[in-house]
Design a protein around this motif. Structure first.
Motif, short mmCIF file in Angstrom:
data_model
loop_
_atom_site.label_atom_id
_atom_site.label_comp_id
_atom_site.label_asym_id
_atom_site.label_seq_id
_atom_site.Cartn_x
_atom_site.Cartn_y
_atom_site.Cartn_z
N TYR A 68 105.94 12.65 -7.55
CA TYR A 68 105.50 11.70 -8.59
C TYR A 68 105.86 12.23 -9.98
CZ TYR A 68 102.48 9.28 -11.90
OH TYR A 68 102.02 8.60 -12.99
N TYR A 69 105.50 13.49 -10.23
CA TYR A 69 105.72 14.02 -11.58
C TYR A 69 107.20 14.30 -11.85
CZ TYR A 69 100.73 14.21 -12.32
OH TYR A 69 99.41 13.85 -12.49
N GLN A 70 107.94 14.67 -10.79
CA GLN A 70 109.39 14.83 -10.99
C GLN A 70 110.03 13.49 -11.35
OE1 GLN A 70 110.44 16.56 -7.21
NE2 GLN A 70 110.25 18.67 -7.97
N ASP A 71 109.68 12.46 -10.60
CA ASP A 71 110.22 11.13 -10.87
C ASP A 71 109.76 10.61 -12.22
OD1 ASP A 71 111.61 8.65 -9.88
OD2 ASP A 71 109.58 7.83 -10.16
N ARG A 72 108.54 11.02 -12.59
CA ARG A 72 107.95 10.53 -13.84
C ARG A 72 108.77 10.93 -15.06
NH1 ARG A 72 106.76 8.60 -17.40
NH2 ARG A 72 104.85 7.84 -18.36
N VAL A 73 109.31 12.14 -15.05
CA VAL A 73 110.09 12.59 -16.21
C VAL A 73 111.58 12.35 -16.05
CG1 VAL A 73 108.38 14.29 -16.94
CG2 VAL A 73 110.17 14.97 -15.33
N LEU A 74 112.05 12.23 -14.84
CA LEU A 74 113.48 12.02 -14.65
C LEU A 74 113.88 10.56 -14.74
CD1 LEU A 74 114.35 14.48 -11.74
CD2 LEU A 74 114.96 14.70 -14.15
N ASN A 75 113.07 9.68 -14.20
CA ASN A 75 113.50 8.28 -14.03
C ASN A 75 112.61 7.24 -14.68
OD1 ASN A 75 115.63 9.17 -12.23
ND2 ASN A 75 114.04 9.50 -10.69
N LYS A 76 111.42 7.59 -15.08
CA LYS A 76 110.49 6.62 -15.64
C LYS A 76 110.37 6.82 -17.15
CE LYS A 76 109.11 4.68 -11.72
NZ LYS A 76 109.81 5.50 -10.73
N SER A 77 110.10 5.73 -17.86
CA SER A 77 109.93 5.82 -19.32
C SER A 77 108.61 5.21 -19.72
CB SER A 77 111.07 5.08 -20.05
OG SER A 77 112.30 5.75 -19.90
N VAL B 155 106.81 13.09 -28.55
CA VAL B 155 107.84 12.26 -29.18
C VAL B 155 108.98 12.08 -28.18
CG1 VAL B 155 109.45 12.07 -31.11
CG2 VAL B 155 107.25 13.20 -31.45
N PRO B 156 109.40 10.84 -27.91
CA PRO B 156 110.39 10.62 -26.86
C PRO B 156 111.84 10.70 -27.32
CG PRO B 156 109.60 8.51 -27.65
CD PRO B 156 108.84 9.57 -28.43
N HIS B 157 112.09 10.59 -28.63
CA HIS B 157 113.46 10.35 -29.08
C HIS B 157 114.13 11.59 -29.68
CE1 HIS B 157 110.68 9.31 -32.41
NE2 HIS B 157 111.55 9.99 -33.15
N ASN B 158 113.70 12.78 -29.29
CA ASN B 158 114.40 13.98 -29.74
C ASN B 158 114.12 15.13 -28.79
OD1 ASN B 158 111.85 15.07 -30.52
ND2 ASN B 158 112.01 14.15 -32.53
N ASN B 159 114.26 16.37 -29.29
CA ASN B 159 114.10 17.54 -28.43
C ASN B 159 112.73 17.62 -27.76
OD1 ASN B 159 113.12 18.01 -31.12
ND2 ASN B 159 112.94 20.18 -30.65
N TRP B 160 111.72 17.01 -28.37
CA TRP B 160 110.39 17.03 -27.76
C TRP B 160 110.41 16.49 -26.33
CZ3 TRP B 160 105.13 16.96 -30.28
CH2 TRP B 160 105.13 17.62 -31.51
N ASN B 161 111.10 15.40 -26.13
CA ASN B 161 111.10 14.75 -24.83
C ASN B 161 111.54 15.70 -23.73
OD1 ASN B 161 110.78 11.84 -23.72
ND2 ASN B 161 112.65 12.57 -22.74
N LEU B 162 112.56 16.49 -24.03
CA LEU B 162 113.06 17.45 -23.05
C LEU B 162 112.05 18.56 -22.80
CD1 LEU B 162 115.31 18.58 -21.25
CD2 LEU B 162 116.22 19.72 -23.29
N PHE B 163 111.48 19.12 -23.87
CA PHE B 163 110.52 20.20 -23.70
C PHE B 163 109.30 19.72 -22.91
CE2 PHE B 163 112.16 21.80 -28.04
CZ PHE B 163 113.28 22.34 -27.42
N MET C 81 116.85 9.08 -22.63
CA MET C 81 116.94 10.06 -23.69
C MET C 81 118.40 10.46 -23.93
SD MET C 81 115.41 13.93 -23.93
CE MET C 81 116.62 14.49 -22.74
N THR C 82 119.14 10.65 -22.87
CA THR C 82 120.54 11.05 -22.99
C THR C 82 121.35 9.98 -23.70
OG1 THR C 82 120.39 12.40 -20.99
CG2 THR C 82 122.58 11.72 -21.68
N ASP C 83 121.14 8.73 -23.32
CA ASP C 83 121.87 7.63 -23.96
C ASP C 83 121.55 7.55 -25.45
OD1 ASP C 83 123.03 6.96 -21.57
OD2 ASP C 83 121.66 5.31 -21.13
N TYR C 84 120.33 7.86 -25.80
CA TYR C 84 119.90 7.74 -27.20
C TYR C 84 120.35 8.94 -28.04
CZ TYR C 84 116.76 7.00 -31.21
OH TYR C 84 116.23 6.80 -32.46
N CYS C 85 120.29 10.13 -27.48
CA CYS C 85 120.43 11.35 -28.26
C CYS C 85 121.84 11.94 -28.30
CB CYS C 85 119.47 12.41 -27.75
SG CYS C 85 117.72 11.99 -27.98
N PHE C 86 122.67 11.65 -27.31
CA PHE C 86 124.04 12.17 -27.33
C PHE C 86 124.99 11.10 -27.85
CE2 PHE C 86 122.57 15.18 -23.96
CZ PHE C 86 123.00 16.36 -24.55
N ASP C 87 125.94 11.51 -28.68
CA ASP C 87 127.00 10.60 -29.09
C ASP C 87 127.96 10.42 -27.92
OD1 ASP C 87 128.58 9.27 -31.44
OD2 ASP C 87 130.03 10.53 -30.41
#
Length: 779
Positions: free
Chosen positions: A277-286, A243-251, A296-302
C-alpha cells in the motif's frame, strides 16, 4: 573465512539497506558501540534515559507558533512521548550537551531542557524554542547507536547488542504512537509542513535509523503491532504534509518507502495498509501534498534537457537521492523506475552541464558549490550490473571516468556543451572548454523554479581555476535568517542591475525567467569548442517594469587566456530613474581608477543605502567610496593565494555622462564556506570586493559596457588597451580590444539585428567580432 572478516562482510550486507556500505568500517563501528555497551552494563537505562522525551508530562499534543515551539500539552499518554524540535531553523542560542553530559529523564512541567548557553558555556534549563534543531539531533545520535548495535547483532548473532538496541527503539516508537501531529497556533503554512518530530516532514530523518533497527531486530524479538502502527502513523503524516512540486516530494517518498520496507504485506493488517500500500502510495498515487513519481518527474524535469527545476545545489542532491531511491525500489519492491522513468538516467548524464572548468557546479540560487557527486551514477551502475545491461554499464563507467579529478579535460569535454540553456530554470552557460586553469566560463541565470533568488539577469564569471565573479550565495543560517531575506537573496548581492533601488520579487519559488534572444552556439549539442561564444537575453524587471537586456560573450586570445564581454542595457518608464550595476569579485584588494590609471579622487559616500526608499540590501554594503565621472574606468580585483600566486580580474568599463562609480565592500560570500580547502583564501571570513556603477537616467542608450580579463602571476594579462567606440546603428555600441601581441579585436553589439559600420568595417548582426580584419563571430 576468519571471524573478523566474516563480521565485516555481514555488517556490510546489513548496511546495504541504508545505501552506505562503502562508508563502513566494521571494527570502528563495534568499538564505538562497545563504549555504550559498557555504560549500559553498569546502568541499564543509561542510553534510553537520554532520549529527548516528554518524560514528565507524557504530552500527546505539541503546539508551535509558526516556526517556533510554543508548548506541549493535551492528554497524558500512558508512556513518555517524543519531544518536538525547538525551531525550524538551525540557528540557536543554546547548544546540546555531549551525550554523556545530558541530564537523564530531562523534562519539567514547562517541557524545558537542560542545554548549554552559547554565551556563557553554562548548562541551563531553557525552553526548546531556544535550542534550534538540537532535540532531533540528540535523538538521532541515540537511535544511531541503537541501529549500529542492531547491525552488529544481525552480523554476529550476539544478543547483547540486540538488548542494547531494543529499549531505545521501543521507547521511541511508543513515544511516536502516543503523540499527535503538532498544531500551529497561527493556523498558517507550517501546519502543512510539520512532521511528528520536526518542523519539516523532509527532516524526519529518524525514520532512517528507526526502520533499519526495527528490521534487524525482528529475527530476535518478532514483530510488534504497536511499533508498526507507530511507523504507519508516521507515514500517514509524511504523506499528508509537505510540498509535492519540488525536492520535498522525493524526500517524503523516501521516508515512506523506508517505512514500507519495515512493514508486512497488506494482508497482515485489518486496514489493508501494509508494505504494498505505502509503496504504491508514493510511486503511483497522487494527493494534494504527495505526488506520484511519474507526476513529479513530468513536472520537475525539463523534457529536452533533463534538468531538474531547482537551483544546482538542490538539483544535484535530488538527482543522487532519486537514483538511490529508484535503485532501492528495484531491489526491494521489483519496481523498475529507471525503465519507467527514462528521464532519470538522462538527467544523470546531463549533470556535468552544471560544471565550471574546475569540475565544481555553478552557484546560482540556494547553492553551495561543490564537486559533482557520482552517487547517482553509482546507483545506475549498480542497477545495470544487477540486470546484466552491459551497454548501460559501459555508458556510466565512461561518465565516472570523465568526472574523475585526474581525468584529462578531453574526457569531460564530451559531456558538456560550449553553450547550454535550460529554460525550466532560466539558466544559460557558456564555456571555452574544461581546462581548469586556462578555460573561461559564464553562467547566467534568471529566477525560475525552486530555491531561486531575486536577481534579475545575474552573472558568474570563471577564470584561472576559480569562480572569480561569484553569485551572492546563501545566508548565515541558510534561507531562514534576516541576512538571507534582506541581502543574500536580493538584487544587490548578485552581479546584476537594480533599477531605482527597488528591483525585486518573491524568492524561493520564483517565476521570473529571462528570454533568450540569441546565442552562439545556438544549440545544446556538444558541437566542439571554438574561439568565441555569445548570448543575448532580455528581461522585464517586475517591480519597476524596466526593460533589461544582457549581452555576454567570451573571446579566446591564446591557449592560456581570454576575456569576457558584458553589455547590460536597462531602462524604466518616467523621469528620475537610475540603474545600479553591481559586480562582486573574489579577492583581498581592489583598485578603481580611470582607464588610463589616473586617480578618480574617490571620496567616502553615504549613497547605496536603504535611506531614501531603497531595498534593505543596500545598507549591507559598506566602506563606500565614489566618484562622479563620465570617463572610462578600470577596476582590478586581486586574489593573493597562499603559494604566492596572484590572480587578477581586470575590468574596463565605458564611461557615460551622469554616472557615478563606487568601490565598496559587501558581506562575506557564504557559497564556499563549506569548502575552505579548495579556495585560495578563507572566503567565508573576507568581505566581498564590490564595484557599483550608477547611471542616472536610462541605461539603454548609455548601457554598462565592460570587458573582464582574468590573469595571474604565471600568465599575465594579454590585453594592452581597451577602448570604446560608437558604430552607426540604433543603440549600437562598440569595443576595441588591443592585445600585447598586436592583435586587435572589434566587438559590435546592438539590441536587435542592426546594420553597423565603423572605420570601414560593416556588420549586419546583433553581435559580431572582427579580429585583425577577419570575422570570427557574427550573429
Amino acid at each position: 573465512m576468519k571471524r573478523k572478516a566474516m563480521i565485516s562482510l555481514c555488517l556490510c550486507l546489513c548496511m546495504q539497506f541504508s545505501g552506505h556500505a562503502q562508508d563502513y568500517d566494521a571494527s570502528k563501528l563495534k568499538q564505538r558501540v562497545d563504549v555504550y555497551m559498557n555504560k549500559v552494563a553498569v546502568q541499564s537505562d543509561w542510553l534510553t534515559s537520554r532520549l529527548q522525551m516528554y518524560w514528565h508530562s507524557h504530552a500527546t499534543d505539541v503546539y508551535v507558533n509558526g516556526e517556533t515551539f510554543d508548548h506541549a500539552g493535551g492528554n497524558r499518554a500512558p508512556v513518555p512521548t517524543v519531544r518536538f524540535n525547538g525551531t525550524r531553523s538551525n540557528g540557536a542560542a543554546y547548544s546540546r550537551p555531549k551525550l554523556e553530559d545530558i541530564v537523564p529523564y530531562d523534562d519539567d512541567a514547562q517541557s524545558n531542557v537542560t542545554y548549554i548557553n552559547k554565551a556563557t558555556g553554562i548548562k541551563e534549563k531553557v525552553s526548546p524554542a531556544k535550542t534550534g534543531c538540537n532535540i532531533a539531533g540528540v535523538n538521532r545520535e541515540i537511535l544511531g547507536i541503537a541501529r549500529d548495535a542492531a547491525r552488529i547483532f544481525a552480523a554476529t548473532g550476539d544478543t547483547a547488542y540486540a538488548n542494547l538496541a531494543r529499549p531505545v527503539l521501543d521507547t521511541y516508537l511508543k513515544g511516536i504512537y502516543h503523540r499527535n501531529v503538532p498544531t500551529d497556533l497561527m493556523h498558517g503554512h507550517m501546519q502543512t509542513l510539520v512532521g511528528m518530530t520536526t518542523f519539516e516532514v523532509i527532516h524526519e530523518d529518524a525514520v532512517n535509523e528507526v526502520t533499519e533497527t526495527y528490521r534487524l531486530l525482528v529475527p530476535r524479538y518478532g514483530r510488534s503491532d504497536l511499533h508498526e502502527a507507530a511507523m504507519k502513523k508516521w507515514a500517514e503524516n509524511i504523506i499528508a504534509n509537505g510540498v509535492p512540486h519540488n525536492n520535498w516530494n522525493l524526500f517524503q517518498a523516501e521516508f515512506v518507502a523506508k517505512i514500507a520496507s519495515a512493514l508486512q504485506p497488506n494482508s497482515a493488517y485489518s486496514d489493508g495498509k501494509g508494505r504494498e500500500y505505502y509503496q504504491d502510495r508514493v510511486l503511483n498515487k497522487s494527493s494534494i501534498r504527495q505526488w506520484s513519481m511519474k507526476r513529479m518527474t513530468d513536472y520537475c524535469f525539463d523534457h529536452n534537457t533533463a534538468i531538474w527545476y531547482e537551483s544546482p545545489g538542490y538539483s544535484t542532491t535530488v538527482l543522487n537521492d532519486f537514483a538511490s531511491f529508484a535503485n532501492r525500489m528495484d531491489v526491494e519492491a521489483g519496481m523498475d523506475m529507471f525503465k519507467d522513468l527514462p528521464v532519470l538516467k538522462r538527467a544523470v548524464m546531463a549533470s556535468p552541464q552544471y560544471l565550471m572548468p574546475n569540475r565544481m557546479i555553478c552557484g546560482f540560487g540556494d547553492t553551495h558549490p561543490n564537486y559533482l557527486s557520482m552517487r547517482a551514477a553509482d546507483q545506475v551502475l549498480d542497477y545495470a550490473r544487477r540486470h546484466g545491461d552491459k551497454a548501460l554499464e559501459q555508458e556510466f563507467v565512461g561518465l565516472k571516468e570523465a568526472i574523475a579529478s585526474d581525468a584529462p579535460k578531453e574526457k569531460i569535454e564530451q559531456y558538456v556543451s560550449p553553450s547550454f540553456y535550460a529554460p525550466n530554470v532560466s539558466w544559460l552557460m557558456q564555456r571555452t572548454g574544461m581546462d581548469e586553469r586556462h578555460d573561461l566560463a559564464i553562467s547566467l541565470n534568471g529566477s525560475l523554479g525552486n530555491h531561486m533568488h531575486a536577481n534579475g539577469i545575474s552573472m558568474e564569471l570563471y577564470g584561472k581555476g576559480f569562480v572569480l565573479g561569484p553569485d551572492g550565495g546563501i545566508g548565515r543560517t541558510l534561507y531562514s535568517g534576516d541576512d538571507y531575506k534582506e541581502y543574500y537573496s536580493q538584487f544587490p548581492a548578485h552581479n546584476t542591475v537594480c533599477v531605482n533601488g527597488k528591483s525585486g520579487y518573491a524568492v524561493m519559488m520564483s517565476n521570473h525567467a529571462f528570454k533568450v534572444e540569441a546565442r552562439y552556439p545556438d544549440t545544446n549539442d556538444k558541437v566542439g569548442f571554438g574561439p568565441a561564444t555569445f548570448s543575448q537575453v532580455s528581461f522585464v524587471e517586475p517591480e519597476t517594469q524596466a526593460r533589461q537586456m544582457r549581452t555576454n560573450g567570451i573571446v579566446r586570445t591564446s591557449d592560456a587566456g581570454g576575456y569576457y564581454i558584458d553589455i547590460f542595457r536597462s531602462r524604466a518608464v518616467g523621469d528620475g530613474q537610475f540603474h545600479d550595476y553591481f559586480y562582486h569579485n573574489l579577492g583581498q584588494t581592489m583598485t578603481l581608477t580611470g582607464a588610463d590609471n589616473g586617480d578618480l579622487a574617490l571620496k567616502p559616500s553615504e549613497e547605496l543605502a536603504f535611506a531614501g526608499g531603497n531595498l534593505y540590501a543596500y545598507s549591507y554594503i559598506y566602506d563606500k567610496k565614489s566618484a562622479r565621472t563620465g570617463n572610462d574606468v578600470k577596476a582590478t580585483f586581486t586574489t593573493e593565494c597562499p603559494d604566492g600566486r596572484k590572480i587578477d580580474m581586470t575590468m574596463w568599463m565605458q564611461g557615460y555622462r551622469d554616472r557615478e562609480v563606487f568601490k565598496a565592500l559587501s558581506p562575506v560570500n557564504l557559497e564556499y564556506e563549506r569548502l575552505p580547502k579548495f579556495m585560495p583564501y578563507n572566503v567565508g571570513e573576507q568581505p566581498v570586493l564590490t564595484y557599483v556603477a550608477r547611471q542616472c537616467g536610462e541605461a539603454w542608450t548609455k548601457p554598462f559596457v565592460a570587458v573582464f580579463e582574468p590573469s595571474d602571476t604565471d600568465e599575465p594579462s594579454e590585453i594592452r588597451t581597451v577602448e570604446f567606440f560608437k558604430p552607426s546603428g540604433k543603440d549600437a555600441v562598440g569595443i576595441k580590444v588591443v592585445l600585447k601581441n598586436g592583435r586587435t579585436d572589434y566587438i559590435f553589439s546592438a539590441p536587435q539585428k542592426t546594420k553597423m559600420k565603423y572605420d570601414g568595417m560593416k556588420v549586419d548582426a546583433v553581435y559580431s567580432i572582427i579580429s585583425n580584419g577577419k570575422t570570427i563571430l557574427c550573429r
